[in-house]
Design a protein around this motif. Sequence first.
Motif, PDB file in Angstrom:
ATOM      1  N   ALA A  84      -5.277 -40.065   5.406  1.00  0.00           N
ATOM      2  CA  ALA A  84      -4.567 -40.248   6.667  1.00  0.00           C
ATOM      3  C   ALA A  84      -4.662 -41.709   7.089  1.00  0.00           C
ATOM      4  O   ALA A  84      -5.565 -42.432   6.640  1.00  0.00           O
ATOM      5  CB  ALA A  84      -5.166 -39.352   7.754  1.00  0.00           C
ATOM      6  N   PRO A  85      -3.762 -42.156   7.959  1.00  0.00           N
ATOM      7  CA  PRO A  85      -3.922 -43.505   8.501  1.00  0.00           C
ATOM      8  C   PRO A  85      -5.181 -43.578   9.350  1.00  0.00           C
ATOM      9  O   PRO A  85      -5.587 -42.578   9.958  1.00  0.00           O
ATOM     10  CB  PRO A  85      -2.664 -43.698   9.348  1.00  0.00           C
ATOM     11  N   VAL A  86      -5.806 -44.730   9.392  1.00  0.00           N
ATOM     12  CA  VAL A  86      -7.073 -44.851  10.123  1.00  0.00           C
ATOM     13  C   VAL A  86      -6.877 -44.748  11.627  1.00  0.00           C
ATOM     14  O   VAL A  86      -7.824 -44.453  12.360  1.00  0.00           O
ATOM     15  CB  VAL A  86      -7.804 -46.163   9.773  1.00  0.00           C
ATOM     16  N   THR A  87      -5.659 -44.985  12.105  1.00  0.00           N
ATOM     17  CA  THR A  87      -5.375 -44.876  13.535  1.00  0.00           C
ATOM     18  C   THR A  87      -4.170 -43.971  13.738  1.00  0.00           C
ATOM     19  O   THR A  87      -3.453 -43.632  12.792  1.00  0.00           O
ATOM     20  CB  THR A  87      -5.085 -46.255  14.155  1.00  0.00           C
ATOM     21  N   GLY A  88      -3.964 -43.594  14.993  1.00  0.00           N
ATOM     22  CA  GLY A  88      -2.816 -42.769  15.328  1.00  0.00           C
ATOM     23  C   GLY A  88      -3.211 -41.334  15.610  1.00  0.00           C
ATOM     24  O   GLY A  88      -4.246 -40.845  15.155  1.00  0.00           O
ATOM     25  N   SER A  89      -2.373 -40.671  16.383  1.00  0.00           N
ATOM     26  CA  SER A  89      -2.616 -39.275  16.747  1.00  0.00           C
ATOM     27  C   SER A  89      -1.361 -38.468  16.488  1.00  0.00           C
ATOM     28  O   SER A  89      -0.315 -39.003  16.106  1.00  0.00           O
ATOM     29  CB  SER A  89      -3.019 -39.180  18.226  1.00  0.00           C
ATOM     30  N   ASP A  90      -1.466 -37.157  16.684  1.00  0.00           N
ATOM     31  CA  ASP A  90      -0.337 -36.250  16.466  1.00  0.00           C
ATOM     32  C   ASP A  90       0.262 -36.438  15.073  1.00  0.00           C
ATOM     33  O   ASP A  90       1.480 -36.532  14.896  1.00  0.00           O
ATOM     34  CB  ASP A  90       0.738 -36.446  17.537  1.00  0.00           C
ATOM     35  N   LEU A  91      -0.620 -36.480  14.068  1.00  0.00           N
ATOM     36  CA  LEU A  91      -0.177 -36.732  12.702  1.00  0.00           C
ATOM     37  C   LEU A  91       0.422 -35.470  12.087  1.00  0.00           C
ATOM     38  O   LEU A  91      -0.238 -34.425  12.037  1.00  0.00           O
ATOM     39  CB  LEU A  91      -1.359 -37.190  11.841  1.00  0.00           C
ATOM     40  N   PRO A  92       1.649 -35.537  11.584  1.00  0.00           N
ATOM     41  CA  PRO A  92       2.184 -34.410  10.815  1.00  0.00           C
ATOM     42  C   PRO A  92       1.356 -34.217   9.546  1.00  0.00           C
ATOM     43  O   PRO A  92       0.776 -35.166   9.014  1.00  0.00           O
ATOM     44  CB  PRO A  92       3.614 -34.848  10.483  1.00  0.00           C
ATOM     45  N   VAL A  93       1.327 -32.988   9.050  1.00  0.00           N
ATOM     46  CA  VAL A  93       0.495 -32.636   7.902  1.00  0.00           C
ATOM     47  C   VAL A  93       1.390 -32.339   6.695  1.00  0.00           C
ATOM     48  O   VAL A  93       2.371 -31.601   6.809  1.00  0.00           O
ATOM     49  CB  VAL A  93      -0.372 -31.403   8.214  1.00  0.00           C
ATOM     50  N   ILE A  94       1.047 -32.934   5.546  1.00  0.00           N
ATOM     51  CA  ILE A  94       1.700 -32.594   4.282  1.00  0.00           C
ATOM     52  C   ILE A  94       0.661 -31.948   3.368  1.00  0.00           C
ATOM     53  O   ILE A  94      -0.373 -32.545   3.078  1.00  0.00           O
ATOM     54  CB  ILE A  94       2.288 -33.823   3.574  1.00  0.00           C
ATOM     55  N   LEU A  95       0.930 -30.727   2.930  1.00  0.00           N
ATOM     56  CA  LEU A  95       0.118 -30.082   1.901  1.00  0.00           C
ATOM     57  C   LEU A  95       0.739 -30.421   0.556  1.00  0.00           C
ATOM     58  O   LEU A  95       1.923 -30.138   0.333  1.00  0.00           O
ATOM     59  CB  LEU A  95       0.103 -28.571   2.096  1.00  0.00           C
ATOM     60  N   LEU A  96      -0.016 -31.011  -0.355  1.00  0.00           N
ATOM     61  CA  LEU A  96       0.522 -31.469  -1.630  1.00  0.00           C
ATOM     62  C   LEU A  96      -0.084 -30.677  -2.778  1.00  0.00           C
ATOM     63  O   LEU A  96      -1.300 -30.672  -2.984  1.00  0.00           O
ATOM     64  CB  LEU A  96       0.236 -32.960  -1.819  1.00  0.00           C
ATOM     65  N   SER A  97       0.789 -30.015  -3.541  1.00  0.00           N
ATOM     66  CA  SER A  97       0.360 -29.193  -4.668  1.00  0.00           C
ATOM     67  C   SER A  97       0.591 -29.948  -5.973  1.00  0.00           C
ATOM     68  O   SER A  97       1.719 -30.338  -6.293  1.00  0.00           O
ATOM     69  CB  SER A  97       1.155 -27.879  -4.680  1.00  0.00           C
ATOM     70  N   HIS A  98      -0.486 -30.145  -6.745  1.00  0.00           N
ATOM     71  CA  HIS A  98      -0.396 -30.889  -7.992  1.00  0.00           C
ATOM     72  C   HIS A  98       0.267 -30.065  -9.093  1.00  0.00           C
ATOM     73  O   HIS A  98       0.362 -28.840  -9.031  1.00  0.00           O
ATOM     74  CB  HIS A  98      -1.782 -31.363  -8.440  1.00  0.00           C
ATOM     75  N   GLY A  99       0.710 -30.762 -10.133  1.00  0.00           N
ATOM     76  CA  GLY A  99       1.317 -30.111 -11.280  1.00  0.00           C
ATOM     77  C   GLY A  99       0.276 -29.663 -12.286  1.00  0.00           C
ATOM     78  O   GLY A  99      -0.916 -29.539 -11.978  1.00  0.00           O
ATOM     79  N   HIS A 100       0.763 -29.457 -13.518  1.00  0.00           N
ATOM     80  CA  HIS A 100      -0.111 -28.938 -14.573  1.00  0.00           C
ATOM     81  C   HIS A 100       0.120 -29.763 -15.836  1.00  0.00           C
ATOM     82  O   HIS A 100       0.499 -29.237 -16.880  1.00  0.00           O
ATOM     83  CB  HIS A 100       0.194 -27.458 -14.833  1.00  0.00           C
ATOM     84  N   GLY A 101      -0.095 -31.060 -15.715  1.00  0.00           N
ATOM     85  CA  GLY A 101       0.186 -31.955 -16.828  1.00  0.00           C
ATOM     86  C   GLY A 101      -0.937 -32.035 -17.835  1.00  0.00           C
ATOM     87  O   GLY A 101      -1.908 -31.277 -17.795  1.00  0.00           O
TER      88      GLY A 101
END
Length: 319
Positions: free
Chosen positions: A40-57
């Motif tokens: 996350a950025p070190v500053t700021g509030s009300d951060l939207p959340v991204i859930l990131l799913s990795h592949g299978h390489g």
Amino acid sequence: MNESTYTADAFGSPAPVLSVSPVALPAPGRAVDLEVRVSAPVTGSDLPVILLSHGHGHSNHLSSLNGYAPLVNFWAAHGFAVIQPTHLSSRTLSLDPSTPGAPLFWRSRAEDMTHVLDRLDAIEAAVPQLAGRLDRSKVAVAGHSMGAHTASLLLGARLTDPDDGTEVDLTEPRITAGVLLAAPGRGGDALTESTAENYPFFLTTDFSKMATPALVVAGDKDASAHLTVRGPEWHTDPYVLSPGPKSLLTLFGAEHGLGGVSGYDVAETTDESPERVAAVQRLTSAYLRTQLSPGDSAWQTAYDALASASSPLGRVESR
């Protein structure tokens, strides 16, 4: 389109990023506890959340919470909190091949994301710098390759469990937008014989109920001949076969790595292109900004920049 196409005015200056891992979340009934990386950025509030799913390489660590730094660092530097689980399919875990759900753990992968959303309080407690800074009303999911299959299930895609014949609905209502990168397409006769035999859950993939807004990113040279007989267009199925609203970003000349999104200087990337990765970074970020905050004009700005470029790296269509 190149780096200069997107100005600082469109995205703002990148912020310093904090990244903490592993954050362990107890998960009763799972083969091992669920570990995540939080960036996350070190500053700021009300951060939207991204859930990131990795592949299978093929690599040992890209398919884990340690992968996808080009995307994670950009998203976090531009105002998102990114949470990356290590799914049970990761080579880093070296699970016994007889573990239920092996080798790809398609159901467990989606359940991991729901578990993360259930445990946001625990994640904030484990990362004090993040406490009180997440906007839990703005959650997106993103995934690459097998991770995009995971994301599609959370966005509303269905399949039939090959073990018991029941329709599986893993839609996560707390997720309101998605990004599918080099996603698997439909099943049936689109699959190679080996895929149908070894990964039968792919056979019944159904996008007709995947109603959550999403950006599908596909390379027009991503043949994925080990998975499908249909060639690159297979990866556009989540766009073509799902209800709107959806957008499709087709990247010219891109193969399965989309220029190298899974990591910096990755040997398994067959189409390495910093310019292509920069386009993916900016267009995905812009899309999610606008989807999660409808008054934000980032997506229109990014679309206009792509459309007006003298030598565009891709094209966007929407419906």
